[in-house]
Design a protein around this motif. Structure first.
Motif, short mmCIF file in Angstrom:
data_model
loop_
_atom_site.label_atom_id
_atom_site.label_comp_id
_atom_site.label_asym_id
_atom_site.label_seq_id
_atom_site.Cartn_x
_atom_site.Cartn_y
_atom_site.Cartn_z
N GLU A 107 46.14 32.28 45.41
CA GLU A 107 45.94 33.73 45.55
C GLU A 107 45.44 34.13 46.93
OE1 GLU A 107 43.40 35.04 42.39
OE2 GLU A 107 44.47 33.87 40.87
N ASP A 108 45.22 33.17 47.79
CA ASP A 108 44.68 33.45 49.13
C ASP A 108 45.85 33.74 50.08
OD1 ASP A 108 43.35 33.58 51.54
OD2 ASP A 108 42.12 31.80 51.18
N THR A 167 38.32 32.08 46.95
CA THR A 167 39.53 32.59 46.32
C THR A 167 40.43 31.42 45.95
OG1 THR A 167 39.44 34.59 47.67
CG2 THR A 167 41.56 34.06 46.64
#
Length: 312
Positions: free
Chosen positions: A131-132, A127
């Motif tokens: 966005e993690d 990811t």
């Protein structure tokens, strides 16, 4: 260094989630170094190094010049520059996105350019960092013990490194695969590597393996072996390498991985961990070099403190 009480217990299972977080955090910092440093053969310009506090980038040529350090004893990420400024934040439970955001602010505060590739390497189903947002734990005690193990391992790897007259890498941590490694080179070109490593450009892999190598290293766990483990392999792999007898008796050839492995616990619990690890490093190298027909003159005695190597 020979006292096994100084080699800490680091079982993988209890801290594997914290280990995964640290792995991704080192990728972020390593990618920052990679983005601002001229390319050195085999990606040596992108690695991290063990020091007394944790892991460091060394000086990065960005802005005024910036060094980033994971202080794994005090549980802080610290960046500093020659102007005397420094900044950082605690290493604690947080998402990878939060670490990425905090890190970029630190670099900008010091006058650097926090620009780097924002996607993990060598991990399947990865990811993007930003966005993690999943919460990640942080086991400070396990992280500290891991660092103390790296200090012991780094010392033995550096000692082993001195027993070679040819091209040999520094002892450094590759944040892609999250392993501490040292690599010897025969000096001969190698066959083109097939590539295919998840989320790693084939061009990078092929440059890394452009020449014959015998490489040894240490994983904390994960990636196909769920315990802290030493490894040793050769590229290209010589015929009959898996059949060779190597030491110590607790070492084995893992057919799935295609390399020799030795559990960290077998070293830690040995009467002399240093000698046990050196036996593994030397015997696996000797087996690979002999089968591949390396120049015997490249190997030499391990260096002695304060004693110049005799020549002539």
């Amino acid at each position: 260094m020979c006292d096994n009480a100084k080699w800490p217990l680091i079982p993988f299972e209890p801290w594997k989630e914290s280990c995964a977080a640290l792995h991704l955090q080192t990728q972020i910092v390593g990618k920052y170094r990679l983005a601002h440093t001229p390319w050195v053969n085999h990606s040596w310009h992108a690695t991290l190094y063990v020091n007394a506090d944790g892991l460091t980038t060394g000086l990065i040529p960005d802005g005024p010049g910036i060094t980033v350090q994971f202080d794994l004893q005090r549980q802080r990420l610290v960046a500093s520059c020659p102007t005397g400024k420094s900044d950082g934040f605690p290493l604690e439970p947080m998402s990878i996105a939060e670490f990425d955001s905090r890190f970029k602010k630190v670099i900008a505060t010091l006058g650097g350019s926090p620009e780097y590739h924002g996607f993990p390497n060598e991990l399947p189903d990865a990811t993007p960092f930003a966005e993690d947002t999943a919460a990640r734990p942080w086991d400070a005690d396990a992280v500290s013990r891991f660092h103390r193990a790296l200090v012991r391992i780094d010392a033995v790897f550096n000692e082993f490194r001195t027993g070679f007259l040819g091209k040999v890498s520094p002892v450094h941590l590759f944040w892609g695969s999250f392993d501490l490694a040292v690599t010897r080179f025969s000096g001969r070109p190698a066959p083109l590597h097939p590539g295919g490593i998840p989320n790693l450009p084939d061009a990078v892999t092929r440059e890394a393996y452009s020449h014959e190598v015998s490489s040894a290293g240490f994983w904390p766990g994960g990636g196909g072996i769920d315990e802290p483990c030493f490894y040793s392999y050769a590229y290209p792999t010589p015929d009959r390498l898996a059949e060779q007898l190597v030491g110590p008796a607790t070492a084995r050839f893992d057919k799935k991985l295609g390399e020799f492995v030795l559990p960290y616990e077998a070293v830690r619990s040995a009467p002399d961990p240093r000698e046990t690890l050196l036996e593994f490093l030397a015997s696996t190298f000797d087996a690979a070099a002999r089968l591949a027909g390396w120049d015997k003159g490249l190997a030499c005695a391990i260096g002695q403190k304060g004693v110049p190597r005799l020549v002539g």
